[in-house]
Scaffold this motif. Structure first.
Motif, PDB file in Angstrom:
ATOM      1  N   ALA A  75       5.998 -17.972  47.980  1.00 16.88           N
ATOM      2  CA  ALA A  75       6.689 -17.062  47.054  1.00 16.88           C
ATOM      3  C   ALA A  75       7.239 -17.860  45.881  1.00 16.88           C
ATOM      4  CB  ALA A  75       7.813 -16.311  47.759  1.00 16.88           C
ATOM      5  N   VAL A  76       7.523 -17.149  44.797  1.00 14.31           N
ATOM      6  CA  VAL A  76       8.204 -17.722  43.630  1.00 14.31           C
ATOM      7  C   VAL A  76       9.489 -16.930  43.407  1.00 14.31           C
ATOM      8  CG1 VAL A  76       8.077 -18.251  41.172  1.00 14.31           C
ATOM      9  CG2 VAL A  76       6.016 -18.378  42.575  1.00 14.31           C
ATOM     10  N   ALA A  77      10.596 -17.655  43.275  1.00 16.99           N
ATOM     11  CA  ALA A  77      11.891 -17.004  43.059  1.00 16.99           C
ATOM     12  C   ALA A  77      12.426 -17.364  41.674  1.00 16.99           C
ATOM     13  CB  ALA A  77      12.878 -17.435  44.133  1.00 16.99           C
ATOM     14  N   PHE A  78      13.278 -16.510  41.128  1.00 20.58           N
ATOM     15  CA  PHE A  78      13.833 -16.742  39.798  1.00 20.58           C
ATOM     16  C   PHE A  78      15.192 -16.072  39.696  1.00 20.58           C
ATOM     17  CE2 PHE A  78      11.707 -12.711  39.775  1.00 20.58           C
ATOM     18  CZ  PHE A  78      12.522 -11.883  39.013  1.00 20.58           C
ATOM     19  N   THR A  79      15.974 -16.544  38.744  1.00 24.81           N
ATOM     20  CA  THR A  79      17.261 -15.916  38.442  1.00 24.81           C
ATOM     21  C   THR A  79      17.015 -14.688  37.575  1.00 24.81           C
ATOM     22  OG1 THR A  79      18.370 -18.051  38.481  1.00 24.81           O
ATOM     23  CG2 THR A  79      19.534 -16.231  37.429  1.00 24.81           C
ATOM     24  N   ARG A  80      17.397 -13.528  38.079  1.00 21.65           N
ATOM     25  CA  ARG A  80      17.250 -12.305  37.284  1.00 21.65           C
ATOM     26  C   ARG A  80      18.456 -12.098  36.364  1.00 21.65           C
ATOM     27  NH1 ARG A  80      16.596  -5.961  39.236  1.00 21.65           N
ATOM     28  NH2 ARG A  80      15.974  -5.186  37.176  1.00 21.65           N
ATOM     29  N   GLY A  81      19.615 -12.516  36.788  1.00 20.29           N
ATOM     30  CA  GLY A  81      20.843 -12.367  36.021  1.00 20.29           C
ATOM     31  C   GLY A  81      22.027 -12.628  36.934  1.00 20.29           C
ATOM     32  N   PRO A  82      23.220 -12.614  36.406  1.00 17.48           N
ATOM     33  CA  PRO A  82      23.566 -12.480  34.987  1.00 17.48           C
ATOM     34  C   PRO A  82      23.303 -13.772  34.219  1.00 17.48           C
ATOM     35  CG  PRO A  82      25.542 -12.818  36.293  1.00 17.48           C
ATOM     36  CD  PRO A  82      24.411 -12.689  37.274  1.00 17.48           C
ATOM     37  N   LYS A  96       6.820 -14.732  36.938  1.00 18.39           N
ATOM     38  CA  LYS A  96       5.854 -13.645  37.056  1.00 18.39           C
ATOM     39  C   LYS A  96       4.422 -14.160  36.928  1.00 18.39           C
ATOM     40  CE  LYS A  96       8.366  -9.668  35.122  1.00 18.39           C
ATOM     41  NZ  LYS A  96       8.340  -8.679  34.023  1.00 18.39           N
ATOM     42  N   GLY A  97       4.199 -14.972  35.916  1.00 15.45           N
ATOM     43  CA  GLY A  97       2.856 -15.478  35.680  1.00 15.45           C
ATOM     44  C   GLY A  97       2.353 -16.330  36.834  1.00 15.45           C
ATOM     45  N   LEU A  98       3.236 -17.165  37.372  1.00 14.83           N
ATOM     46  CA  LEU A  98       2.844 -18.029  38.484  1.00 14.83           C
ATOM     47  C   LEU A  98       2.567 -17.210  39.742  1.00 14.83           C
ATOM     48  CD1 LEU A  98       2.370 -20.947  39.267  1.00 14.83           C
ATOM     49  CD2 LEU A  98       4.796 -21.131  39.866  1.00 14.83           C
ATOM     50  N   ALA A  99       3.437 -16.245  40.038  1.00 18.93           N
ATOM     51  CA  ALA A  99       3.239 -15.411  41.218  1.00 18.93           C
ATOM     52  C   ALA A  99       1.962 -14.583  41.104  1.00 18.93           C
ATOM     53  CB  ALA A  99       4.444 -14.492  41.421  1.00 18.93           C
ATOM     54  N   LEU A 100       1.698 -14.071  39.915  1.00 13.85           N
ATOM     55  CA  LEU A 100       0.488 -13.272  39.696  1.00 13.85           C
ATOM     56  C   LEU A 100      -0.761 -14.143  39.862  1.00 13.85           C
ATOM     57  CD1 LEU A 100      -0.737 -10.542  38.834  1.00 13.85           C
ATOM     58  CD2 LEU A 100      -0.511 -11.305  36.449  1.00 13.85           C
ATOM     59  N   GLY A 101      -0.709 -15.345  39.278  1.00 12.54           N
ATOM     60  CA  GLY A 101      -1.866 -16.224  39.354  1.00 12.54           C
ATOM     61  C   GLY A 101      -2.158 -16.696  40.771  1.00 12.54           C
ATOM     62  N   LEU A 102      -1.112 -16.916  41.560  1.00 13.84           N
ATOM     63  CA  LEU A 102      -1.283 -17.393  42.939  1.00 13.84           C
ATOM     64  C   LEU A 102      -1.385 -16.247  43.946  1.00 13.84           C
ATOM     65  CD1 LEU A 102       1.295 -20.351  42.903  1.00 13.84           C
ATOM     66  CD2 LEU A 102      -1.202 -20.512  42.788  1.00 13.84           C
ATOM     67  N   LYS A 103      -1.150 -15.017  43.464  1.00 11.68           N
ATOM     68  CA  LYS A 103      -1.177 -13.827  44.334  1.00 11.68           C
ATOM     69  C   LYS A 103      -0.188 -13.955  45.495  1.00 11.68           C
ATOM     70  CE  LYS A 103      -5.980 -12.516  43.334  1.00 11.68           C
ATOM     71  NZ  LYS A 103      -6.181 -13.515  42.252  1.00 11.68           N
ATOM     72  N   ILE A 104       1.046 -14.338  45.150  1.00 10.18           N
ATOM     73  CA  ILE A 104       2.117 -14.466  46.150  1.00 10.18           C
ATOM     74  C   ILE A 104       3.315 -13.631  45.704  1.00 10.18           C
ATOM     75  CG2 ILE A 104       1.406 -16.736  46.996  1.00 10.18           C
ATOM     76  CD1 ILE A 104       3.453 -18.009  45.150  1.00 10.18           C
ATOM     77  N   PRO A 105       4.229 -13.304  46.632  1.00 11.31           N
ATOM     78  CA  PRO A 105       5.367 -12.447  46.297  1.00 11.31           C
ATOM     79  C   PRO A 105       6.333 -13.084  45.299  1.00 11.31           C
ATOM     80  CG  PRO A 105       5.034 -12.559  48.677  1.00 11.31           C
ATOM     81  CD  PRO A 105       4.163 -13.609  48.066  1.00 11.31           C
ATOM     82  N   LEU A 106       7.077 -12.213  44.646  1.00 12.74           N
ATOM     83  CA  LEU A 106       8.082 -12.583  43.655  1.00 12.74           C
ATOM     84  C   LEU A 106       9.458 -12.210  44.212  1.00 12.74           C
ATOM     85  CD1 LEU A 106       8.100 -13.672  40.684  1.00 12.74           C
ATOM     86  CD2 LEU A 106       8.034 -11.274  39.944  1.00 12.74           C
ATOM     87  N   ILE A 107      10.441 -13.088  44.069  1.00 16.00           N
ATOM     88  CA  ILE A 107      11.785 -12.833  44.590  1.00 16.00           C
ATOM     89  C   ILE A 107      12.803 -12.953  43.466  1.00 16.00           C
ATOM     90  CG2 ILE A 107      13.563 -13.543  46.237  1.00 16.00           C
ATOM     91  CD1 ILE A 107      11.361 -14.789  47.942  1.00 16.00           C
ATOM     92  N   GLU A 108      13.537 -11.889  43.205  1.00 20.92           N
ATOM     93  CA  GLU A 108      14.613 -11.939  42.217  1.00 20.92           C
ATOM     94  C   GLU A 108      15.907 -12.362  42.912  1.00 20.92           C
ATOM     95  OE1 GLU A 108      16.869  -8.128  41.494  1.00 20.92           O
ATOM     96  OE2 GLU A 108      14.822  -7.338  41.564  1.00 20.92           O
ATOM     97  N   VAL A 109      16.705 -13.189  42.233  1.00 20.52           N
ATOM     98  CA  VAL A 109      17.949 -13.698  42.817  1.00 20.52           C
ATOM     99  C   VAL A 109      19.107 -13.439  41.867  1.00 20.52           C
ATOM    100  CG1 VAL A 109      19.194 -15.775  43.567  1.00 20.52           C
ATOM    101  CG2 VAL A 109      16.787 -15.476  44.194  1.00 20.52           C
ATOM    102  N   ASN A 110      20.199 -12.945  42.427  1.00 22.88           N
ATOM    103  CA  ASN A 110      21.433 -12.770  41.669  1.00 22.88           C
ATOM    104  C   ASN A 110      22.108 -14.135  41.516  1.00 22.88           C
ATOM    105  OD1 ASN A 110      24.368 -12.380  41.273  1.00 22.88           O
ATOM    106  ND2 ASN A 110      23.919 -10.200  41.484  1.00 22.88           N
ATOM    107  N   HIS A 111      22.338 -14.536  40.287  1.00 25.96           N
ATOM    108  CA  HIS A 111      22.904 -15.855  40.000  1.00 25.96           C
ATOM    109  C   HIS A 111      24.231 -16.092  40.724  1.00 25.96           C
ATOM    110  CE1 HIS A 111      23.567 -19.414  37.427  1.00 25.96           C
ATOM    111  NE2 HIS A 111      24.815 -19.010  37.330  1.00 25.96           N
ATOM    112  N   MET A 112      25.085 -15.069  40.781  1.00 24.68           N
ATOM    113  CA  MET A 112      26.398 -15.237  41.404  1.00 24.68           C
ATOM    114  C   MET A 112      26.293 -15.306  42.931  1.00 24.68           C
ATOM    115  SD  MET A 112      27.984 -15.649  38.738  1.00 24.68           S
ATOM    116  CE  MET A 112      29.517 -16.026  39.579  1.00 24.68           C
TER     117      MET A 112
END
Length: 334
Positions: A75-82, A96-112
């Protein structure tokens, strides 16, 4: 074998990437942005441009130094906000681009949430429930943490964050950005009782720091009218007194929250949790009140991808993924 996740953090002025496998953080690569120093604060447009310049090399280093291949990622995770919208957009788009290219899930994370969970990167780790004082340049919160992803803000600033109060006070004194760490440095050699400042009393467990900034401005104005070199002559005592006052404001509310909830597991997180005065006084208060204290390592206090990684690990275990049409959020409550 647990999941292998690449995490990306780009909420403000640090581009960071981290790889975590089975809940163990393998690295924490951070590219800082020195360009903001000459402006006395973070310039959002310059921050987003620097993220674009740094993100490929930062992610590459995180993957290479972890000893894995991109194809090993689950999976690939990223900070969505704030955070800053332009800065967040760089991280979100790359993930997004990396997850799409590797066909793996995307995980959004709350910074706080990630700041709170930085307490789980290394031992010792707090037991649930615990209270976390989350303090940074943009946030000041007391968070009741029931589980990894079950958190409730029970107190927060109603105006400015304590980190901003440190930085603005430093700027008023003519110290370079970022000024908070410099106040901490000089405070260690000063008298914390030399000068007194007012405290704004808020209902519940909330905070207010806008008043202290104004009071500090007028305090220096009046003293410099009597002695033009007042700041230079008293820099260490000024810093020690201001830091003592701000730390006491934080810990007073934290003590009230602990007494009200009955929770004695106490943690801190965020950039200001690296402050030596806060760490020292929290430990002293903990000894007096029978608290179990948890403080992240310095490298996990400021914005970093390792905290995004540990949050993503627990979201992966719950199957909490997001779609490719996800957008960043400048404001994102816990």
């Amino acid at each position: 074998m647990g999941p292998i996740i690449l995490a990306i953090e780009s909420s403000c002025d640090e581009t960071s990437a981290s790889v975590i496998t089975n809940g163990k953080v393998l690295n924490n690569i951070i590219a800082t942005q020195a360009i903001h120093r000459k402006y006395g604060g973070v310039v959002p447009e310059l921050a987003s441009r620097a993220h674009q310049q740094n993100i490929v090399a930062t992610v590459h280093e995180a993957i290479e130094s972890s000893g894995i291949s991109k194809t090993d990622l689950n999976a690939v995770a990223f900070t969505r906000g704030p955070g800053l919208m332009g800065a967040l957009l760089v991280g979100v788009s790359f993930a997004k681009g990396l997850a799409l290219g590797l066909k793996i899930p995307l995980i959004e994370v709350n910074h706080m949430q990630a700041h709170v969970l930085s307490n789980f990167i290394e031992d010792p780790k707090p037991d649930f429930p615990f209270l976390c004082l989350t303090v940074s340049g943009g946030h000041t919160q007391i968070v009741l943490v029931r589980d990894y992803l079950d958190m409730e803000v029970i107190g927060q600033t109603q105006d400015d964050a304590v980190g901003e109060a440190f930085d603005k006070a430093a700027k008023i004194m003519g110290l370079p950005y970022p000024g908070g760490p410099l106040i901490d440095k000089y405070a260690q050699e000063g008298n914390p009782q030399a000068f007194k400042f007012p405290e704004t009393v808020m209902p519940g467990f909330d905070f207010s720091f806008s008043g202290i900034k104004t009071a500090f401005l007028y305090f220096l104005r009046d003293e410099k009218a009597k002695n033009p070199t007042f700041v230079e002559d008293n820099l260490r005592d000024i810093c020690a007194s201001l830091q003592h006052h701000l730390v006491n404001m934080l810990l007073h509310r934290l003590a009230e929250a602990s007494a009200k909830t009955g929770i004695k597991n106490i943690a801190i997180a965020g950039g200001v949790s690296a402050n030596s005065g806060l760490r020292k006084n929290l430990k002293m208060m903990g000894e007096k009140r029978g608290w179990k204290i948890f403080i992240p390592a310095f490298e996990y206090c400021t914005d970093n991808a390792a905290m995004i990684a540990i949050a993503a690990h627990h979201k992966f275990l719950k199957g909490d993924f997001c779609s490719l049409d996800v957008v960043p959020l400048a404001r994102m409550p816990i």
